[in-house]
Design a protein around this motif. Structure first.
Motif, mmCIF file in Angstrom:
data_model
loop_
_atom_site.group_PDB
_atom_site.id
_atom_site.type_symbol
_atom_site.label_atom_id
_atom_site.label_comp_id
_atom_site.label_asym_id
_atom_site.label_seq_id
_atom_site.Cartn_x
_atom_site.Cartn_y
_atom_site.Cartn_z
ATOM 1 N N ASP A 50 1.046 -1.333 0.303
ATOM 2 C CA ASP A 50 -0.047 0.120 0.282
ATOM 3 C C ASP A 50 0.740 1.069 0.426
ATOM 4 O O ASP A 50 1.906 1.367 0.156
ATOM 5 C CB ASP A 50 -0.666 -0.124 1.436
ATOM 6 C CG ASP A 50 -2.289 0.894 1.049
ATOM 7 O OD1 ASP A 50 -2.262 1.463 -0.040
ATOM 8 O OD2 ASP A 50 -2.769 0.811 1.979
ATOM 9 N N VAL A 51 0.044 2.285 0.101
ATOM 10 C CA VAL A 51 0.822 3.735 0.034
ATOM 11 C C VAL A 51 -0.194 4.734 1.005
ATOM 12 O O VAL A 51 -1.504 4.064 1.374
ATOM 13 C CB VAL A 51 0.938 4.056 -1.540
ATOM 14 C CG1 VAL A 51 1.255 5.536 -0.892
ATOM 15 C CG2 VAL A 51 2.171 3.664 -1.876
ATOM 16 N N ASP A 52 0.174 5.217 1.554
ATOM 17 C CA ASP A 52 -0.244 6.241 2.782
ATOM 18 C C ASP A 52 -0.495 6.990 3.136
ATOM 19 O O ASP A 52 0.302 7.366 1.188
ATOM 20 C CB ASP A 52 0.192 5.717 4.334
ATOM 21 C CG ASP A 52 1.863 6.548 4.101
ATOM 22 O OD1 ASP A 52 2.232 7.569 3.836
ATOM 23 O OD2 ASP A 52 3.004 6.562 5.251
ATOM 24 N N ALA A 108 4.179 7.317 1.775
ATOM 25 C CA ALA A 108 5.188 6.455 2.245
ATOM 26 C C ALA A 108 4.528 5.371 1.176
ATOM 27 O O ALA A 108 3.140 4.632 1.574
ATOM 28 C CB ALA A 108 5.164 6.616 3.159
ATOM 29 N N LEU A 157 4.094 0.902 1.641
ATOM 30 C CA LEU A 157 4.149 -0.342 2.492
ATOM 31 C C LEU A 157 4.377 -0.950 2.496
ATOM 32 O O LEU A 157 3.680 -1.930 1.014
ATOM 33 C CB LEU A 157 3.024 -0.161 3.293
ATOM 34 C CG LEU A 157 2.291 1.371 4.022
ATOM 35 C CD1 LEU A 157 1.197 0.543 4.521
ATOM 36 C CD2 LEU A 157 3.411 1.754 4.966
ATOM 37 N N MET A 172 6.231 -5.103 8.098
ATOM 38 C CA MET A 172 6.378 -4.305 7.622
ATOM 39 C C MET A 172 7.370 -3.335 7.326
ATOM 40 O O MET A 172 7.603 -2.543 8.911
ATOM 41 C CB MET A 172 5.069 -3.935 7.708
ATOM 42 C CG MET A 172 3.365 -5.184 7.829
ATOM 43 S SD MET A 172 3.237 -4.965 5.480
ATOM 44 C CE MET A 172 2.910 -3.940 4.840
ATOM 45 N N THR A 224 8.250 0.464 5.984
ATOM 46 C CA THR A 224 7.652 1.812 5.922
ATOM 47 C C THR A 224 8.689 2.983 4.842
ATOM 48 O O THR A 224 9.590 2.797 5.258
ATOM 49 C CB THR A 224 7.354 2.692 7.020
ATOM 50 O OG1 THR A 224 5.453 2.263 7.675
ATOM 51 C CG2 THR A 224 6.471 4.240 5.946
ATOM 52 N N LEU A 228 10.005 5.602 2.711
ATOM 53 C CA LEU A 228 9.555 6.812 2.784
ATOM 54 C C LEU A 228 10.235 7.446 1.435
ATOM 55 O O LEU A 228 9.402 8.433 0.218
ATOM 56 C CB LEU A 228 10.913 7.798 4.195
ATOM 57 C CG LEU A 228 10.208 7.775 4.636
ATOM 58 C CD1 LEU A 228 10.607 8.510 6.275
ATOM 59 C CD2 LEU A 228 8.719 7.459 5.274
#
Length: 314
Positions: free
Chosen positions: A286-288, A292, A294, A302, A304, A306
């Motif tokens: 995913d992308v937060d 960022a 994931l 997991m 993160t 950047l």
């Protein structure tokens, strides 16, 4: 009376294009509030720049126009467009203008760059025929949201390429546009802030249009090669600036990432992320909300991510 040189040329071209026929010198003078000598000087300059303006005893007729990126080809934006046939880097020039207080949507365009750069200060090939520009943005957002601006720009351009040119543009995290696995475009963003608020964000874009990209890995591709024809760069730039300005004015910051995901070619794929310090692999999950990536690693944990260069894996 039209005094500004860019605006004068824009008006002359507008009148000639709208007519499609011969336009008398006296009519041009009357409409522009300028002397015959002034009008003639601007027409002569346009001719030198490749505009096929045919003079005759009854006036002037525009037979054809080059794919010009000069300010007068962007009516309503003339005072915010800077064009150079050759520049070291549009990002550097735009940064200087932004620090001096230029207005939002000031855009620096170069016919070619001698020191064009991509992420992590890598060299970006910028030969004639491509579209190389940096646009200065001044969104009223907190620094925490700054990454969303780059995602909005990339989604806006990908949507334009899909809808306007029938190109299956896909978005690769964090800043590339791919078509059929080939890199069509790269984006680069730089920000400066005052306290917790963004002062400016510069978005630099290099789009392969009519140039022949170098043979690199991963491979690159151009619009000309994809479509089998020459594509007007001016058309792309004008439509992109209009769409981006409209998008930012709508303040879409709560939905930018979701829209970007609809065109993503990164999510649910195995990827390798490379930075100057380390390398990480896993599945892009995913992308937060702030951009960022994931990443689910091989051991199930997991991560993160950047920033970094993203390489899609088979």
């Amino acid at each position: 009376m039209v005094n500004d040189g860019f605006t004068m040329k824009a008006h002359i071209l507008k009148l000639l294009r709208e007519s499609g026929e011969v336009v008398s010198g006296s009519m041009l003078c009357a409409r522009l509030g300028a002397s015959r000598v002034a009008v003639w000087k601007h027409i002569r300059k346009l001719q030198e720049l490749g505009y096929d303006i045919e003079p005759g005893p009854k006036g002037y007729r525009l037979r054809s126009s080059p794919d010009s990126l000069h300010p007068w080809e962007f009516p309503g934006r003339e005072d915010r467009m800077v064009y150079l046939e050759e520049a070291p880097s549009t990002m550097e020039l735009a940064k200087d203008l932004a620090r001096k207080g230029c207005p939002a949507f000031t855009t620096v365009v170069a016919g070619r760059q001698t020191r064009g750069r991509g992420r992590l200060r890598r060299f970006w090939s910028s030969e004639e025929g491509g579209l190389y520009f940096t646009v200065v943005l001044r969104p009223r957002i907190p620094v925490l949201w700054s990454g969303r601006v780059n995602f909005l720009a990339s989604f806006t351009l990908a949507s334009l390429l899909r809808q306007g040119y029938g190109v299956a543009a896909g978005l690769k995290w964090p800043n590339d546009i791919l078509v059929e696995g080939g890199k069509l475009c790269g984006l680069l963003s730089e920000m400066e802030s005052e306290g917790e608020q963004v002062n400016f964000i510069n978005i630099g874009i290099g789009l392969n249009v009519n140039n022949d990209p170098p043979e690199v890995q991963p491979p690159a591709v151009s619009l000309k090669a994809l479509l089998g024809r020459t594509v007007p760069r001016r058309d792309i730039l004008s439509r992109f600036l209009d769409a981006l300005e409209q998008g930012i004015s709508a303040e879409p910051w709560d939905r930018v990432i979701g829209e970007w995901k609809t065109c993503s070619v990164t999510l649910s794929r195995p990827v390798r992320i490379v930075t100057t310090k380390e390398e990480t692999s896993g599945v892009a999950v995913d992308v937060d909300e702030n951009g960022a990536l994931l990443l689910r690693q091989a051991d199930g944990t997991m991560a993160t991510v950047l920033y970094g260069d993203c390489f899609l894996q088979a």
